[in-house]
Write a protein that holds these residues in place. Structure first.
Motif, PDB file in Angstrom:
ATOM      1  N   UNK A   1       0.836  -1.200   0.000  1.00  0.00           N
ATOM      2  CA  UNK A   1       0.000   0.000   0.000  1.00  0.00           C
ATOM      3  C   UNK A   1       0.874   1.255   0.000  1.00  0.00           C
ATOM      4  N   UNK A   2       0.471   2.252  -0.767  1.00  0.00           N
ATOM      5  CA  UNK A   2       1.155   3.535  -0.823  1.00  0.00           C
ATOM      6  C   UNK A   2       0.131   4.645  -0.672  1.00  0.00           C
ATOM      7  N   UNK A   3       0.548   5.716   0.006  1.00  0.00           N
ATOM      8  CA  UNK A   3      -0.332   6.852   0.230  1.00  0.00           C
ATOM      9  C   UNK A   3       0.300   8.111  -0.347  1.00  0.00           C
ATOM     10  N   UNK A   4      -0.319   8.679  -1.360  1.00  0.00           N
ATOM     11  CA  UNK A   4       0.102   9.941  -1.946  1.00  0.00           C
ATOM     12  C   UNK A   4      -1.072  10.899  -1.955  1.00  0.00           C
ATOM     13  N   UNK A   5      -1.324  11.501  -3.120  1.00  0.00           N
ATOM     14  CA  UNK A   5      -2.540  12.323  -3.223  1.00  0.00           C
ATOM     15  C   UNK A   5      -3.787  11.478  -3.038  1.00  0.00           C
ATOM     16  N   UNK A   6      -3.653  10.193  -3.357  1.00  0.00           N
ATOM     17  CA  UNK A   6      -4.718   9.249  -3.093  1.00  0.00           C
ATOM     18  C   UNK A   6      -4.081   7.900  -2.755  1.00  0.00           C
ATOM     19  N   UNK A   7      -4.680   7.120  -1.864  1.00  0.00           N
ATOM     20  CA  UNK A   7      -4.088   5.818  -1.505  1.00  0.00           C
ATOM     21  C   UNK A   7      -4.272   4.813  -2.631  1.00  0.00           C
ATOM     22  N   UNK A   8      -3.241   3.997  -2.816  1.00  0.00           N
ATOM     23  CA  UNK A   8      -3.287   2.961  -3.843  1.00  0.00           C
ATOM     24  C   UNK A   8      -2.615   1.711  -3.304  1.00  0.00           C
ATOM     25  N   UNK A   9      -3.027   0.580  -3.827  1.00  0.00           N
ATOM     26  CA  UNK A   9      -2.494  -0.711  -3.402  1.00  0.00           C
ATOM     27  C   UNK A   9      -1.919  -1.403  -4.631  1.00  0.00           C
ATOM     28  N   UNK A  10      -0.679  -1.937  -4.505  1.00  0.00           N
ATOM     29  CA  UNK A  10       0.015  -2.508  -5.651  1.00  0.00           C
ATOM     30  C   UNK A  10       0.390  -3.953  -5.387  1.00  0.00           C
ATOM     31  N   UNK A  11       0.409  -4.717  -6.451  1.00  0.00           N
ATOM     32  CA  UNK A  11       0.905  -6.091  -6.407  1.00  0.00           C
ATOM     33  C   UNK A  11       2.402  -6.081  -6.687  1.00  0.00           C
ATOM     34  N   UNK A  12       3.193  -6.603  -5.769  1.00  0.00           N
ATOM     35  CA  UNK A  12       4.649  -6.637  -5.925  1.00  0.00           C
ATOM     36  C   UNK A  12       5.007  -7.809  -6.832  1.00  0.00           C
ATOM     37  N   UNK A  13       5.578  -7.499  -7.993  1.00  0.00           N
ATOM     38  CA  UNK A  13       5.904  -8.553  -8.963  1.00  0.00           C
ATOM     39  C   UNK A  13       7.396  -8.845  -9.028  1.00  0.00           C
ATOM     40  N   UNK A  14       8.221  -8.084  -8.302  1.00  0.00           N
ATOM     41  CA  UNK A  14       9.652  -8.356  -8.325  1.00  0.00           C
ATOM     42  C   UNK A  14      10.433  -7.312  -7.553  1.00  0.00           C
ATOM     43  N   UNK A  15      11.719  -7.599  -7.375  1.00  0.00           N
ATOM     44  CA  UNK A  15      12.642  -6.700  -6.693  1.00  0.00           C
ATOM     45  C   UNK A  15      13.757  -6.290  -7.649  1.00  0.00           C
ATOM     46  N   UNK A  16      14.315  -5.116  -7.424  1.00  0.00           N
ATOM     47  CA  UNK A  16      15.488  -4.707  -8.172  1.00  0.00           C
ATOM     48  C   UNK A  16      16.680  -5.589  -7.789  1.00  0.00           C
ATOM     49  N   UNK A  17      17.677  -5.671  -8.656  1.00  0.00           N
ATOM     50  CA  UNK A  17      18.876  -6.452  -8.289  1.00  0.00           C
ATOM     51  C   UNK A  17      19.530  -5.896  -7.029  1.00  0.00           C
ATOM     52  N   UNK A  18      20.153  -6.790  -6.248  1.00  0.00           N
ATOM     53  CA  UNK A  18      20.778  -6.369  -5.003  1.00  0.00           C
ATOM     54  C   UNK A  18      21.923  -5.394  -5.229  1.00  0.00           C
ATOM     55  N   UNK A  19      22.601  -5.517  -6.385  1.00  0.00           N
ATOM     56  CA  UNK A  19      23.720  -4.601  -6.626  1.00  0.00           C
ATOM     57  C   UNK A  19      23.269  -3.190  -6.961  1.00  0.00           C
ATOM     58  N   UNK A  20      21.947  -2.969  -7.016  1.00  0.00           N
ATOM     59  CA  UNK A  20      21.423  -1.611  -7.247  1.00  0.00           C
ATOM     60  C   UNK A  20      20.966  -0.957  -5.954  1.00  0.00           C
ATOM     61  N   UNK A  21      21.301  -1.557  -4.802  1.00  0.00           N
ATOM     62  CA  UNK A  21      20.738  -1.085  -3.534  1.00  0.00           C
ATOM     63  C   UNK A  21      21.160   0.338  -3.192  1.00  0.00           C
ATOM     64  N   UNK A  22      22.386   0.755  -3.563  1.00  0.00           N
ATOM     65  CA  UNK A  22      22.810   2.108  -3.232  1.00  0.00           C
ATOM     66  C   UNK A  22      21.982   3.155  -3.957  1.00  0.00           C
ATOM     67  N   UNK A  23      21.433   2.816  -5.128  1.00  0.00           N
ATOM     68  CA  UNK A  23      20.634   3.773  -5.896  1.00  0.00           C
ATOM     69  C   UNK A  23      19.135   3.544  -5.737  1.00  0.00           C
ATOM     70  N   UNK A  24      18.730   2.297  -5.542  1.00  0.00           N
ATOM     71  CA  UNK A  24      17.303   1.974  -5.554  1.00  0.00           C
ATOM     72  C   UNK A  24      16.868   1.268  -4.285  1.00  0.00           C
ATOM     73  N   UNK A  25      17.496   1.607  -3.167  1.00  0.00           N
ATOM     74  CA  UNK A  25      17.192   0.910  -1.914  1.00  0.00           C
ATOM     75  C   UNK A  25      15.719   1.029  -1.540  1.00  0.00           C
ATOM     76  N   UNK A  26      15.169   2.243  -1.577  1.00  0.00           N
ATOM     77  CA  UNK A  26      13.779   2.466  -1.164  1.00  0.00           C
ATOM     78  C   UNK A  26      12.954   3.029  -2.317  1.00  0.00           C
ATOM     79  N   UNK A  27      13.172   2.495  -3.509  1.00  0.00           N
ATOM     80  CA  UNK A  27      12.482   2.963  -4.720  1.00  0.00           C
ATOM     81  C   UNK A  27      11.413   1.960  -5.107  1.00  0.00           C
ATOM     82  N   UNK A  28      10.274   2.496  -5.545  1.00  0.00           N
ATOM     83  CA  UNK A  28       9.172   1.683  -6.051  1.00  0.00           C
ATOM     84  C   UNK A  28       8.902   2.102  -7.487  1.00  0.00           C
ATOM     85  N   UNK A  29       8.991   1.156  -8.417  1.00  0.00           N
ATOM     86  CA  UNK A  29       8.709   1.431  -9.826  1.00  0.00           C
ATOM     87  C   UNK A  29       7.294   0.958 -10.142  1.00  0.00           C
ATOM     88  N   UNK A  30       6.485   1.889 -10.622  1.00  0.00           N
ATOM     89  CA  UNK A  30       5.104   1.578 -10.990  1.00  0.00           C
ATOM     90  C   UNK A  30       4.854   2.122 -12.394  1.00  0.00           C
TER      91      UNK A  30
END
Length: 383
Positions: free
Chosen positions: A150-179
């Motif tokens: 679940x994410x809350x912005x201008x309006x709340x939305x709920x997303x299905x998590x279909x995958x994770x970024x590669x672990x070697x991208x953690x310094x750039x995408x540690x807390x990033x959500x791609x939608x």
């Protein structure tokens, strides 16, 4: 036949002399190793984060253009902005981006919007999310058995998590959500024609500063033009501020080093009687100086090695991410830190020099006083 330093009679004598007082030698070893470890820790943090920033900066856009108003950032009309920026000479691959910060279950998260165009251009290293789906960074872990975020912005939305970024991208995408871009606009309160900012590349890196005023004049509204180099300088300054604050917190290490040096001087004064007796038995000043240096190196070199090894293990041992979590206050799993061989060697060598040189200087001064003293004075002034 050349005798190895550690098999020389004086080295053996120094080792046996240290074993006469093992507790004192162990305390001296621990004090010096702790000082080296603390210094190496701070230096390696600075170098590791600086290395990560430089590597990430090399993959970021050369220039980012944002629309601003009296309240700060403002969304910009994507099509009109691209039409105004494309005729500027020297601009390459201008693209509108949709991204922003929203609230997640455990705190703020960065949302980026992707579309089919980014997938066709090969800019993605993860599965293309469809509307209602999301790919998340390594630091975002949905609850066990639940693949919804679940994410809350201008309006709340709920997303299905279909995958994770590669672990070697953690310094750039540690807390990033791609939608999907449409979902990102809904979360951020943007219309279908709006974007968060513009990113572009240039023909030559040397043209960046010359393009800044040209790009600012290309729009009818106020904009903020940020270059890759400016962003890198800001990040380096933030790293220096953080590590500087940590270094101030490690100020007691300097007191520990001063106590080590004082202990060496006190030990030399206590052994004046023994030194005078050795000189009376025929030992030369050079031999006494060598004996003191061997004693110092037998304790100092293992302590320096142990200190730098401890600092390296704390930072870069697999799974040892507590320091990154402490620095950045991440609630989820913190990314590991990485360092080049050149950066590690420089930081470790500098920390060993900063602690080792004063230590060896104190050892040499103690040995020099023993070598230059008169035997009768030493015996009379001994314990």
């Amino acid at each position: 036949m050349i005798r190895k330093p550690w098999t020389a009679p004086l080295a053996v004598w120094a080792a046996r002399d240290l074993m006469r007082q093992p507790g004192q030698a162990l305390l001296l070893f621990c004090a010096l190793a702790a000082v080296v470890a603390l210094m190496a820790l701070v230096l390696l943090i600075d170098m590791a984060l600086s290395t990560a920033c430089r590597r990430l900066a090399a993959q970021t856009p050369a220039i980012v253009v944002r629309r601003v108003n009296s309240g700060g950032w403002a969304p910009m009309p994507a099509a009109e902005a691209l039409a105004r920026i494309r005729p500027v000479a020297g601009v390459l691959r201008p693209r509108a981006r949709v991204w922003g910060v929203v609230r997640g279950p455990d705190g703020p998260l960065t949302v980026i919007g992707v579309n089919e165009e980014a997938g066709r251009e090969g800019r993605m290293t993860f599965q293309m999310p469809r509307p209602g789906q999301a790919c998340v960074g390594p630091g975002i872990l949905p609850p066990p058995g639940v693949a919804r975020l679940p994410l809350w912005g201008r309006q709340p939305m709920d997303f299905e998590v279909i995958g994770h970024f590669p672990k070697n991208s953690s310094m750039a995408a540690h807390d990033v959500v791609a939608v999907h871009a449409d979902d990102a606009r809904r979360l951020l309160g943007l219309t279908a024609e709006q974007a968060s900012d513009l990113a572009l590349e240039v023909f030559h890196e040397e043209e960046v500063q010359a393009l800044v005023p040209v790009l600012a004049a290309a729009f009818d509204w106020p904009v903020q033009v940020v270059t890759r180099q400016e962003q890198l300088v800001r990040q380096q300054a933030d790293i220096a501020r953080r590590t500087g604050m940590i270094l101030v917190g490690f100020a007691p290490a300097l007191l520990a080093l001063a106590l080590v040096v004082a202990a060496l001087g006190a030990e030399g004064r206590r052994k004046r009687g023994e030194i005078g007796l050795l000189k009376a038995l025929g030992w030369t000043g050079g031999e006494l100086l060598q004996l003191q240096l061997y004693r110092g190196m037998l304790v100092g070199l293992p302590a320096l090695t142990a200190g730098v090894a401890c600092a390296y293990g704390v930072l870069f041992w697999p799974g040892a991410a507590w320091l990154a979590r402490w620095l950045f206050d991440w609630t989820g799993p913190a990314p590991g830190l990485y360092l080049s061989v050149q950066g590690a060697a420089g930081g470790l060598a500098l920390s060993a020099i900063l602690a080792g040189v004063p230590f060896l200087a104190a050892v040499f001064w103690t040995g020099w006083q023993a070598a230059a003293g008169d035997p009768s004075d030493c015996i009379e002034g001994g314990p």
